[in-house]
Design an enzyme around this catalytic site. Structure first.
Site, short mmCIF file in Angstrom:
data_model
loop_
_atom_site.label_atom_id
_atom_site.label_comp_id
_atom_site.label_asym_id
_atom_site.label_seq_id
_atom_site.Cartn_x
_atom_site.Cartn_y
_atom_site.Cartn_z
N GLU A 14 51.64 61.02 22.00
CA GLU A 14 52.87 60.79 22.78
C GLU A 14 53.66 62.08 22.97
O GLU A 14 53.97 62.78 22.02
CB GLU A 14 53.76 59.76 22.06
CG GLU A 14 55.01 59.42 22.83
CD GLU A 14 55.80 58.30 22.20
OE1 GLU A 14 57.03 58.27 22.41
OE2 GLU A 14 55.21 57.46 21.50
N GLU A 41 59.02 59.04 29.02
CA GLU A 41 60.24 58.47 28.46
C GLU A 41 61.51 59.08 29.07
O GLU A 41 62.57 58.50 28.92
CB GLU A 41 60.26 58.58 26.94
CG GLU A 41 60.31 59.99 26.41
CD GLU A 41 60.12 60.05 24.90
OE1 GLU A 41 61.00 60.62 24.25
OE2 GLU A 41 59.12 59.53 24.39
N HIS A 91 59.38 52.70 26.45
CA HIS A 91 59.88 53.48 25.32
C HIS A 91 61.21 52.86 24.92
O HIS A 91 61.84 52.18 25.73
CB HIS A 91 60.09 54.93 25.78
CG HIS A 91 60.49 55.85 24.70
ND1 HIS A 91 61.80 56.13 24.43
CD2 HIS A 91 59.75 56.56 23.82
CE1 HIS A 91 61.87 56.97 23.41
NE2 HIS A 91 60.63 57.25 23.02
#
Length: 179
Positions: A14, A41, A91
């Site tokens: 991530e 995100e 997210h």
């Protein structure tokens, strides 16, 4: 780091590179790694989401409802991701409201079981001490045995603890005024 994560059996990596340049370099990183790349995100507009998804720069897009414009915009990004055969998992900001928004997204997400880590929808949830996650709601979110109940009240399904907000608004104002 990505190769080490692959050897250790991690399913995705991530946000491995800087975010502020709209995920520049993700395509080059993906070409040399087998691990799925997750990002998105900080997407704050449909245009940014379109550009990232058209480049197929990530295997998993993670729009943040608090940043991209709410539940509706997160779902729009998820539907666009689905058209590009890219997994979408929201997210969370890890405030109670961010988590409540992500839960509402997960409740209606297109293809919610495409998570590379599980057959069930996946919620990112911090376990550190965070008063805005534990004190912001009149009734806390119900986490039990790795599952969470999706709130079903009006709006995001949760009720804000107004006394908590007033207390923290005063504390913030005092800290700002003193600064």
């Amino acid at each position: 780091m990505g190769r080490v994560m692959e050897r250790l059996g991690f399913v995705w990596f991530e946000e491995p590179l800087r975010q502020r340049d709209l995920y520049a370099g993700y395509e080059r990183l993906a070409a040399v790694l087998d691990i799925a790349l997750a990002g998105g995100e900080i997407l704050d507009s449909r245009a940014a989401a379109r550009e990232l998804l058209a480049r197929a720069a990530v295997d998993i897009v993670q729009p943040e409802p608090v940043i991209c414009g709410g539940v509706g915009e997160t779902l729009w990004i998820a539907e666009l991701a689905d058209l590009h055969a890219i997994t979408a998992m929201p997210h969370t900001s890890n405030s109670a409201l961010g988590i409540a928004a992500a839960l509402q997204v997960l409740a209606v997400l297109p293809n919610p079981t495409r998570s590379p880590s599980s057959a069930e929808p996946f919620l990112e949830y911090g376990v550190d001490d965070n008063p805005h996650r534990t004190g912001l709601l009149a009734t806390p979110l119900e986490f039990r045995d790795g599952w969470v109940t999706i709130p079903d009240g009006p709006g995001l399904g949760v009720e804000i603890d107004e006394a908590y907000v007033r207390h923290h608004a005063v504390a913030t104002r005092v800290a700002t005024d003193a600064g």
